[in-house]
Design a protein around this motif. Sequence first.
Motif, PDB file in Angstrom:
ATOM      1  N   UNK A  70       0.850  -1.188   0.000  1.00  0.00           N
ATOM      2  CA  UNK A  70       0.000   0.000   0.000  1.00  0.00           C
ATOM      3  C   UNK A  70       0.885   1.237   0.000  1.00  0.00           C
ATOM      4  N   UNK A  71       0.535   2.212  -0.855  1.00  0.00           N
ATOM      5  CA  UNK A  71       1.355   3.425  -0.927  1.00  0.00           C
ATOM      6  C   UNK A  71       0.580   4.501  -1.667  1.00  0.00           C
ATOM      7  N   UNK A  72       0.564   5.685  -1.090  1.00  0.00           N
ATOM      8  CA  UNK A  72      -0.133   6.807  -1.717  1.00  0.00           C
ATOM      9  C   UNK A  72       0.343   8.092  -1.048  1.00  0.00           C
ATOM     10  N   UNK A  73      -0.193   9.195  -1.517  1.00  0.00           N
ATOM     11  CA  UNK A  73       0.116  10.494  -0.929  1.00  0.00           C
ATOM     12  C   UNK A  73      -0.270  10.556   0.541  1.00  0.00           C
ATOM     13  N   UNK A  74      -1.290   9.785   0.941  1.00  0.00           N
ATOM     14  CA  UNK A  74      -1.745   9.803   2.331  1.00  0.00           C
ATOM     15  C   UNK A  74      -1.255   8.595   3.119  1.00  0.00           C
ATOM     16  N   UNK A  75      -0.475   7.731   2.524  1.00  0.00           N
ATOM     17  CA  UNK A  75       0.098   6.572   3.223  1.00  0.00           C
ATOM     18  C   UNK A  75       1.484   6.296   2.653  1.00  0.00           C
ATOM     19  N   UNK A  76       2.475   6.861   3.298  1.00  0.00           N
ATOM     20  CA  UNK A  76       3.864   6.710   2.822  1.00  0.00           C
ATOM     21  C   UNK A  76       4.676   5.794   3.740  1.00  0.00           C
ATOM     22  N   UNK A  77       3.994   4.942   4.479  1.00  0.00           N
ATOM     23  CA  UNK A  77       4.677   4.075   5.442  1.00  0.00           C
ATOM     24  C   UNK A  77       5.648   3.109   4.770  1.00  0.00           C
ATOM     25  N   UNK A  78       5.433   2.834   3.474  1.00  0.00           N
ATOM     26  CA  UNK A  78       6.331   1.912   2.764  1.00  0.00           C
ATOM     27  C   UNK A  78       7.461   2.636   2.028  1.00  0.00           C
ATOM     28  N   UNK A  79       7.698   3.891   2.383  1.00  0.00           N
ATOM     29  CA  UNK A  79       8.769   4.646   1.721  1.00  0.00           C
ATOM     30  C   UNK A  79      10.119   3.937   1.799  1.00  0.00           C
ATOM     31  N   UNK A  80      10.510   3.332   2.941  1.00  0.00           N
ATOM     32  CA  UNK A  80      11.793   2.616   2.966  1.00  0.00           C
ATOM     33  C   UNK A  80      11.836   1.441   1.991  1.00  0.00           C
ATOM     34  N   UNK A 138       8.012  -1.235  -8.743  1.00  0.00           N
ATOM     35  CA  UNK A 138       7.182  -0.853  -7.599  1.00  0.00           C
ATOM     36  C   UNK A 138       5.755  -0.723  -8.098  1.00  0.00           C
ATOM     37  N   UNK A 139       4.857  -1.592  -7.603  1.00  0.00           N
ATOM     38  CA  UNK A 139       3.481  -1.666  -8.110  1.00  0.00           C
ATOM     39  C   UNK A 139       2.529  -1.475  -6.931  1.00  0.00           C
ATOM     40  N   UNK A 140       2.378  -0.260  -6.433  1.00  0.00           N
ATOM     41  CA  UNK A 140       1.611  -0.057  -5.209  1.00  0.00           C
ATOM     42  C   UNK A 140       0.117  -0.269  -5.407  1.00  0.00           C
ATOM     43  N   UNK A 141      -0.532  -0.825  -4.369  1.00  0.00           N
ATOM     44  CA  UNK A 141      -1.982  -0.866  -4.371  1.00  0.00           C
ATOM     45  C   UNK A 141      -2.501   0.267  -3.474  1.00  0.00           C
ATOM     46  N   UNK A 142      -3.772   0.593  -3.602  1.00  0.00           N
ATOM     47  CA  UNK A 142      -4.378   1.747  -2.925  1.00  0.00           C
ATOM     48  C   UNK A 142      -3.620   3.040  -3.229  1.00  0.00           C
ATOM     49  N   UNK A 143      -3.316   3.339  -4.500  1.00  0.00           N
ATOM     50  CA  UNK A 143      -2.573   4.565  -4.805  1.00  0.00           C
ATOM     51  C   UNK A 143      -3.377   5.841  -4.558  1.00  0.00           C
ATOM     52  N   UNK A 144      -4.692   5.687  -4.320  1.00  0.00           N
ATOM     53  CA  UNK A 144      -5.541   6.849  -4.009  1.00  0.00           C
ATOM     54  C   UNK A 144      -6.061   6.797  -2.575  1.00  0.00           C
ATOM     55  N   UNK A 145      -5.407   5.993  -1.739  1.00  0.00           N
ATOM     56  CA  UNK A 145      -5.855   5.823  -0.370  1.00  0.00           C
ATOM     57  C   UNK A 145      -6.672   4.562  -0.234  1.00  0.00           C
ATOM     58  N   UNK A 154       5.347   9.801 -10.233  1.00  0.00           N
ATOM     59  CA  UNK A 154       6.529  10.651 -10.125  1.00  0.00           C
ATOM     60  C   UNK A 154       7.517  10.173  -9.066  1.00  0.00           C
ATOM     61  N   UNK A 155       7.150   9.147  -8.301  1.00  0.00           N
ATOM     62  CA  UNK A 155       8.048   8.665  -7.250  1.00  0.00           C
ATOM     63  C   UNK A 155       9.202   7.843  -7.785  1.00  0.00           C
ATOM     64  N   UNK A 156       9.199   7.541  -9.077  1.00  0.00           N
ATOM     65  CA  UNK A 156      10.328   6.821  -9.647  1.00  0.00           C
ATOM     66  C   UNK A 156       9.963   6.170 -10.961  1.00  0.00           C
ATOM     67  N   UNK A 157      10.898   6.082 -11.888  1.00  0.00           N
ATOM     68  CA  UNK A 157      10.593   5.543 -13.216  1.00  0.00           C
ATOM     69  C   UNK A 157      10.249   4.064 -13.216  1.00  0.00           C
TER      70      UNK A 157
END
Length: 294
Positions: free
Chosen positions: A191-201, A213-220, A256-259
């Motif tokens: 899970x990763x989005x503008x409102x959930x960046x807990x997986x930044x590491x 990097x294929x995040x789910x819940x990209x809109x929260x 925009x978080x990475x190519x």
Amino acid sequence: MTLRNTTNTRPNPGGLASLAGRSVARIGYGAMQLEHGDDEPAIALLRQAVELGVDHIDTAEFYGAGRVNARLRAALHPYPEHVVLVSKIGATTDPGGPYGLRPAQQPAELRAEVETNLRTLGLERLDVVNFYPMYRTPGVPADQRIDFDDQLAELVALRDAGLIGGFGLSHVDVDQLQHALPAGVACVQNAYSLVDRSSEPVLELCREQGIAWVPYFPLGSASPELPKVADRPAVREAAARLGATPSQVGLAWVLARGPQTLLIPGTRSTDHLQENLDAGDVVLDDEVMAALEE
């Protein structure tokens, strides 16, 4: 590394990136919402998605107890050569379980889930499977708390046997991903989005290792009580300034978080499908990015 498509004239929403050695558009399609509704509109939407440039489709046998895979096969089989199908293992259908699922973590169960996906999709090989290791997950039965190395060994064996092209991991932290790197990880789904960046590491480690990097819940989160990207004032202000929708701004921020970032937003609406794909054309300038970061 972002790639250029020099071999065909297909649209590539969001540009191109690499997934398990395959070149795919950075905006794909997550098929989970096709659990619901009738067959005919679901099949039509899948065909339209491919016509619009979607070549990365995320599914699972346990979506709708096989209904989504059946609809994918009805819509696209024999699959276009350029389409990359990604499924999930680590759980299986159980009508009496939470969310209609139960853990399926034993190596033999991982193999059985791959074989079931192959059968229902009508394939000899899955391009990628994503696996959620649950040995640290609260509430998982003791017989499903399997040694992670045993699970990785089975995934490698499935890849070596040609049943899968590669495997990804889901719901993992940095330590788990670091431990799995020698086995060869194709992608990560957290899970990763503008409102959930807990997986930044975890994202940072993916950047370092060149892992998709294929995040789910990209809109929260889909949960009503949790924050939504589109509700944030800065997102709405950016959308008005750019002539975009708040959802497009949220998706563009994740891109925009990475190519190596790939998106798989899902929908049952053809209009919403086009809106999601058009997010790849939204350019966030420095001022907008600064406002969103705050």
